[in-house]
Design an enzyme around this catalytic site. Structure first.
Site, PDB file in Angstrom:
ATOM      1  N   CYS B  85       0.832  -1.205   0.000  1.00 25.04           N
ATOM      2  CA  CYS B  85       0.000   0.000   0.000  1.00 25.04           C
ATOM      3  C   CYS B  85       0.872   1.263   0.000  1.00 25.04           C
ATOM      4  O   CYS B  85       1.528   1.558  -0.970  1.00 25.04           O
ATOM      5  CB  CYS B  85      -0.970  -0.057   1.170  1.00 25.04           C
ATOM      6  SG  CYS B  85      -2.320   1.116   1.024  1.00 25.04           S
ATOM      7  N   HIS B 202      -3.700  -5.524   1.125  1.00 26.44           N
ATOM      8  CA  HIS B 202      -2.926  -5.827   2.334  1.00 26.44           C
ATOM      9  C   HIS B 202      -2.905  -7.322   2.646  1.00 26.44           C
ATOM     10  O   HIS B 202      -3.812  -7.810   3.344  1.00 26.44           O
ATOM     11  CB  HIS B 202      -3.537  -5.092   3.534  1.00 26.44           C
ATOM     12  CG  HIS B 202      -3.319  -3.617   3.505  1.00 26.44           C
ATOM     13  ND1 HIS B 202      -2.303  -3.008   4.200  1.00 26.44           N
ATOM     14  CD2 HIS B 202      -3.972  -2.626   2.851  1.00 26.44           C
ATOM     15  CE1 HIS B 202      -2.347  -1.701   3.990  1.00 26.44           C
ATOM     16  NE2 HIS B 202      -3.347  -1.438   3.174  1.00 26.44           N
ATOM     17  N   GLU B 204      -1.195  -8.831   4.811  1.00 22.39           N
ATOM     18  CA  GLU B 204      -1.067  -9.072   6.264  1.00 22.39           C
ATOM     19  C   GLU B 204      -2.425  -9.042   6.970  1.00 22.39           C
ATOM     20  O   GLU B 204      -2.539  -9.481   8.104  1.00 22.39           O
ATOM     21  CB  GLU B 204      -0.102  -8.052   6.889  1.00 22.39           C
ATOM     22  CG  GLU B 204      -0.669  -6.662   7.180  1.00 22.39           C
ATOM     23  CD  GLU B 204      -0.736  -5.749   5.957  1.00 22.39           C
ATOM     24  OE1 GLU B 204      -0.537  -6.246   4.824  1.00 22.39           O
ATOM     25  OE2 GLU B 204      -0.981  -4.537   6.131  1.00 22.39           O
TER      26      GLU B 204
END
Lengths: 83, 233
Positions: B85, B202, B204
């Site tokens: 990002c 994302h 994660e």
């Protein structure tokens, strides 16, 4: 600033081949309001007060533009130095 | 193997990245942007957020943070570097990845899960995945509209460095599945060596079913695998 200084205006524009979503949205809004607008681009104007006299500044401000103020991948810049 | 997770003023995804990497067997540590030493690390992540307030342009100030000189050397040495990002935006501004991320086509901040199709496994981010895999990963950005010039695009395409494209849930890359206006739906790219990768969604935030998806695991596992066996990348 105590020594001589010069006012500089830098205009940063997206290159014509790079889309400008803000400009496109404003353009649509203006047309919705009944204005016959073909295109809108939203640019940035950066004003600086720099130490030194006008005649030795152009190179320095160009370096600022190349390094930080503009992203050469998508933007062009124009420098105006107040005499 | 230890991963440096760089924290700029305004970064806000660093703890998620550390948690995710640690849970996958990695060892991630936070590194402040004013630090200038990455010698203890074998990989680097620039996490998401709003580094330096995104002032001027996203990533424009962050690329001059002291740590970035080290990140550049790290990247040039062929070691794994990942930008997620805002980290992707910083790597573009730093010239470590091609192109630039503009405001989303519809000027909306997009925060929702999206589907991405794996387009190439030739990178530190995708080596453990398969071309054609469709992953569901949260997107969370205002400037995610990836843009690049035609010749760079052609080079990325022919070198297999377009890593992922936004797609529908069947893996079809369509205009309707493009959330932000990115050129040909691009969601992730790599540099010439494949060791520096940038991804807009994302991974994660998609590492456990509890979070709604664990599809991001394969990407972070790829990254840890690359860090462990750097010479093979």
């Amino acid at each position: 600033m105590t020594g001589p200084h010069t006012d500089v205006t830098v205009t940063v524009r997206r290159r014509p081949d790079i889309s400008d979503p803000q400009g496109a949205t404003v353009s649509r809004a203006l047309r919705d309001l009944g204005y016959e607008v073909e295109d809108v681009r939203i640019d940035k104007i950066i004003t600086l007060r720099v130490s030194g006299t006008p005649n030795d500044l152009n190179e320095q401000v160009a370096a600022m533009c190349e390094q930080l103020l503009a992203n050469p991948v998508m933007e062009d810049y124009e420098i105006r130095i107040d005499e | 193997m230890t991963t440096a997770v760089v924290v700029f003023p305004g970064t806000n995804c660093e703890h998620d990245v550390v948690y995710a990497l640690d849970s996958l067997g990695g060892d991630a540590q936070l590194v402040w942007h004013r630090d200038t030493d990455l010698s203890d690390f074998d990989s680097v992540v620039l996490p998401g957020g709003f580094a330096h307030g995104d002032y001027l342009r996203t990533g424009a100030i962050a690329r001059f943070s002291p740590i970035m000189a080290e990140v550049r050397l790290f990247a040039e040495a062929g070691k794994p570097v990942l930008g997620i990002c805002n980290g992707f935006q910083i790597l573009c501004e730093a010239g470590l990845l091609p192109g630039v991320l503009l405001q989303n086509r519809d000027l909306a901040f997009i925060c929702r899960p999206v589907s991405v199709r794996i387009e190439s496994t030739d990178s530190v981010l995708t080596r453990a995945a398969n071309v054609g895999d469709v992953l569901t990963i949260p997107l969370n950005s205002y400037e995610g509209n990836y843009t690049l010039d035609d010749s760079t695009y052609a080079r990325l395409e022919s070198d297999h460095h377009i890593l992922m494209r936004y797609a529908d849930s069947d893996g079809e890359v369509t205009p309707e599945s493009n959330p932000n206006g990115s050129v040909t739906n691009i969601a992730a790219v790599a540099n010439d060596l494949g060791n520096v990768a940038g991804i807009m969604p994302h991974p994660e935030r998609a590492t456990e079913e509890l979070l709604g998806s664990s599809d991001g695991r394969v990407l972070l596992e790829s990254f840890l695998l690359s860090a462990a066996g750097m010479a093979n990348v």
